[in-house]
Design a protein around this motif. Structure first.
Motif, PDB file in Angstrom:
ATOM      1  N   HIS A  61       0.807  -1.215   0.000  1.00  0.00           N
ATOM      2  CA  HIS A  61       0.000   0.000   0.000  1.00  0.00           C
ATOM      3  C   HIS A  61       0.845   1.272   0.000  1.00  0.00           C
ATOM      4  N   ASP A  62       1.991   1.221   0.640  1.00  0.00           N
ATOM      5  CA  ASP A  62       2.848   2.413   0.696  1.00  0.00           C
ATOM      6  C   ASP A  62       3.355   2.789  -0.695  1.00  0.00           C
ATOM      7  N   GLU A  63       3.786   1.803  -1.461  1.00  0.00           N
ATOM      8  CA  GLU A  63       4.282   2.088  -2.812  1.00  0.00           C
ATOM      9  C   GLU A  63       3.164   2.600  -3.711  1.00  0.00           C
ATOM     10  N   GLY A  64       1.974   2.028  -3.582  1.00  0.00           N
ATOM     11  CA  GLY A  64       0.830   2.498  -4.376  1.00  0.00           C
ATOM     12  C   GLY A  64       0.427   3.914  -4.014  1.00  0.00           C
ATOM     13  N   LYS A  65       0.449   4.228  -2.729  1.00  0.00           N
ATOM     14  CA  LYS A  65       0.104   5.585  -2.310  1.00  0.00           C
ATOM     15  C   LYS A  65       1.148   6.590  -2.792  1.00  0.00           C
ATOM     16  N   ARG A  66       2.418   6.208  -2.730  1.00  0.00           N
ATOM     17  CA  ARG A  66       3.483   7.087  -3.211  1.00  0.00           C
ATOM     18  C   ARG A  66       3.342   7.337  -4.715  1.00  0.00           C
ATOM     19  N   TYR A  67       2.908   6.310  -5.459  1.00  0.00           N
ATOM     20  CA  TYR A  67       2.731   6.469  -6.901  1.00  0.00           C
ATOM     21  C   TYR A  67       1.527   7.360  -7.209  1.00  0.00           C
ATOM     22  N   SER A  68       0.420   7.146  -6.507  1.00  0.00           N
ATOM     23  CA  SER A  68      -0.802   7.890  -6.836  1.00  0.00           C
ATOM     24  C   SER A  68      -0.778   9.330  -6.327  1.00  0.00           C
ATOM     25  N   GLN A  69      -0.097   9.586  -5.223  1.00  0.00           N
ATOM     26  CA  GLN A  69      -0.050  10.931  -4.656  1.00  0.00           C
ATOM     27  C   GLN A  69       1.228  11.637  -5.087  1.00  0.00           C
ATOM     28  N   HIS A  70       1.332  11.888  -6.379  1.00  0.00           N
ATOM     29  CA  HIS A  70       2.512  12.547  -6.925  1.00  0.00           C
ATOM     30  C   HIS A  70       2.463  14.049  -6.656  1.00  0.00           C
ATOM     31  N   GLY A  71       3.504  14.751  -7.068  1.00  0.00           N
ATOM     32  CA  GLY A  71       3.656  16.165  -6.731  1.00  0.00           C
ATOM     33  C   GLY A  71       2.537  17.057  -7.235  1.00  0.00           C
ATOM     34  N   PHE A  72       2.071  16.844  -8.463  1.00  0.00           N
ATOM     35  CA  PHE A  72       1.007  17.701  -9.007  1.00  0.00           C
ATOM     36  C   PHE A  72      -0.299  17.470  -8.262  1.00  0.00           C
ATOM     37  N   ARG A  73      -0.591  16.220  -7.918  1.00  0.00           N
ATOM     38  CA  ARG A  73      -1.821  15.942  -7.182  1.00  0.00           C
ATOM     39  C   ARG A  73      -1.762  16.574  -5.799  1.00  0.00           C
ATOM     40  N   LYS A  74      -0.582  16.549  -5.151  1.00  0.00           N
ATOM     41  CA  LYS A  74      -0.447  17.201  -3.853  1.00  0.00           C
ATOM     42  C   LYS A  74      -0.623  18.710  -3.977  1.00  0.00           C
ATOM     43  N   PHE A  75      -0.197  19.268  -5.117  1.00  0.00           N
ATOM     44  CA  PHE A  75      -0.319  20.710  -5.338  1.00  0.00           C
ATOM     45  C   PHE A  75      -1.784  21.132  -5.473  1.00  0.00           C
ATOM     46  N   ILE A  76      -2.599  20.347  -6.189  1.00  0.00           N
ATOM     47  CA  ILE A  76      -3.992  20.744  -6.421  1.00  0.00           C
ATOM     48  C   ILE A  76      -4.949  20.207  -5.366  1.00  0.00           C
ATOM     49  N   ASP A  77      -4.459  19.365  -4.460  1.00  0.00           N
ATOM     50  CA  ASP A  77      -5.326  18.789  -3.446  1.00  0.00           C
ATOM     51  C   ASP A  77      -5.821  19.880  -2.499  1.00  0.00           C
ATOM     52  N   GLY A  78      -7.115  19.889  -2.233  1.00  0.00           N
ATOM     53  CA  GLY A  78      -7.703  20.860  -1.321  1.00  0.00           C
ATOM     54  C   GLY A  78      -8.117  22.157  -1.983  1.00  0.00           C
ATOM     55  N   ARG A  79      -7.844  22.332  -3.258  1.00  0.00           N
ATOM     56  CA  ARG A  79      -8.264  23.551  -3.949  1.00  0.00           C
ATOM     57  C   ARG A  79      -9.653  23.358  -4.555  1.00  0.00           C
ATOM     58  N   LYS A  80     -10.322  24.460  -4.809  1.00  0.00           N
ATOM     59  CA  LYS A  80     -11.616  24.385  -5.468  1.00  0.00           C
ATOM     60  C   LYS A  80     -11.434  23.935  -6.918  1.00  0.00           C
ATOM     61  N   PRO A  81     -12.345  23.116  -7.434  1.00  0.00           N
ATOM     62  CA  PRO A  81     -12.215  22.665  -8.827  1.00  0.00           C
ATOM     63  C   PRO A  81     -12.713  23.723  -9.809  1.00  0.00           C
ATOM     64  N   GLU A  82     -12.138  24.900  -9.726  1.00  0.00           N
ATOM     65  CA  GLU A  82     -12.526  26.002 -10.600  1.00  0.00           C
ATOM     66  C   GLU A  82     -11.293  26.546 -11.294  1.00  0.00           C
ATOM     67  N   ILE A  83     -11.480  27.019 -12.498  1.00  0.00           N
ATOM     68  CA  ILE A  83     -10.372  27.585 -13.251  1.00  0.00           C
ATOM     69  C   ILE A  83     -10.213  29.063 -12.910  1.00  0.00           C
ATOM     70  N   MET A  84     -11.307  29.791 -12.886  1.00  0.00           N
ATOM     71  CA  MET A  84     -11.272  31.218 -12.562  1.00  0.00           C
ATOM     72  C   MET A  84     -12.127  31.440 -11.318  1.00  0.00           C
ATOM     73  N   GLU A  85     -11.520  31.249 -10.163  1.00  0.00           N
ATOM     74  CA  GLU A  85     -12.262  31.318  -8.905  1.00  0.00           C
ATOM     75  C   GLU A  85     -12.878  32.686  -8.675  1.00  0.00           C
ATOM     76  N   ASN A  86     -12.132  33.759  -8.914  1.00  0.00           N
ATOM     77  CA  ASN A  86     -12.645  35.107  -8.665  1.00  0.00           C
ATOM     78  C   ASN A  86     -13.813  35.435  -9.581  1.00  0.00           C
ATOM     79  N   LEU A  87     -13.708  35.069 -10.849  1.00  0.00           N
ATOM     80  CA  LEU A  87     -14.794  35.339 -11.792  1.00  0.00           C
ATOM     81  C   LEU A  87     -16.024  34.514 -11.441  1.00  0.00           C
ATOM     82  N   ASN A  88     -15.836  33.262 -11.069  1.00  0.00           N
ATOM     83  CA  ASN A  88     -16.982  32.427 -10.703  1.00  0.00           C
ATOM     84  C   ASN A  88     -17.690  32.963  -9.463  1.00  0.00           C
ATOM     85  N   SER A  89     -16.933  33.365  -8.456  1.00  0.00           N
ATOM     86  CA  SER A  89     -17.578  33.891  -7.254  1.00  0.00           C
ATOM     87  C   SER A  89     -18.249  35.232  -7.533  1.00  0.00           C
ATOM     88  N   TRP A  90     -17.675  36.049  -8.406  1.00  0.00           N
ATOM     89  CA  TRP A  90     -18.303  37.333  -8.736  1.00  0.00           C
ATOM     90  C   TRP A  90     -19.598  37.112  -9.525  1.00  0.00           C
TER      91      TRP A  90
END
Length: 96
Positions: A61-90
């Motif tokens: 499981h450790d090797e699989g988690k290390r493979y699936s949780q790569h750097g880009f996924r860690k970067f976008i994790d926890g962010r809103k799934p929006e491209i233009m957050e300010n425009l969408n909220s406005w």
């Protein structure tokens, strides 16, 4: 006769209008190649060597988690799934 075919090929494909097509196709092929190499070398479920294939199903499981949780996924994790957050909220809640 071969030189006439080569001349028509260069007149058709070596023009400034075609270069964006070459760049887009090259980028797509590069991304596919990088993903293929990443899967072959790093995916714990892919076993190229016969000795490793004989091991069967591994509970690593450790090797699989290390493979699936790569750097880009860690970067976008926890962010809103929006491209233009300010425009969408406005647009959703305009100022009064």
């Amino acid at each position: 006769m071969a030189s006439a075919a080569a001349g028509s090929w260069s007149k058709r494909w070596i023009r400034p209008e075609v270069w964006p097509l070459f760049f887009a196709t090259g980028t797509a092929v590069g991304i596919c190649g990088m993903q293929l190499i990443r899967n072959i070398t790093g995916n714990p479920e892919v076993r190229v060597l016969k000795e490793k294939r004989a091991a069967g199903v591994l509970e690593n499981h450790d090797e699989g988690k290390r493979y699936s949780q790569h750097g880009f996924r860690k970067f976008i994790d926890g962010r809103k799934p929006e491209i233009m957050e300010n425009l969408n909220s406005w647009m959703a809640d305009p100022p009064k």
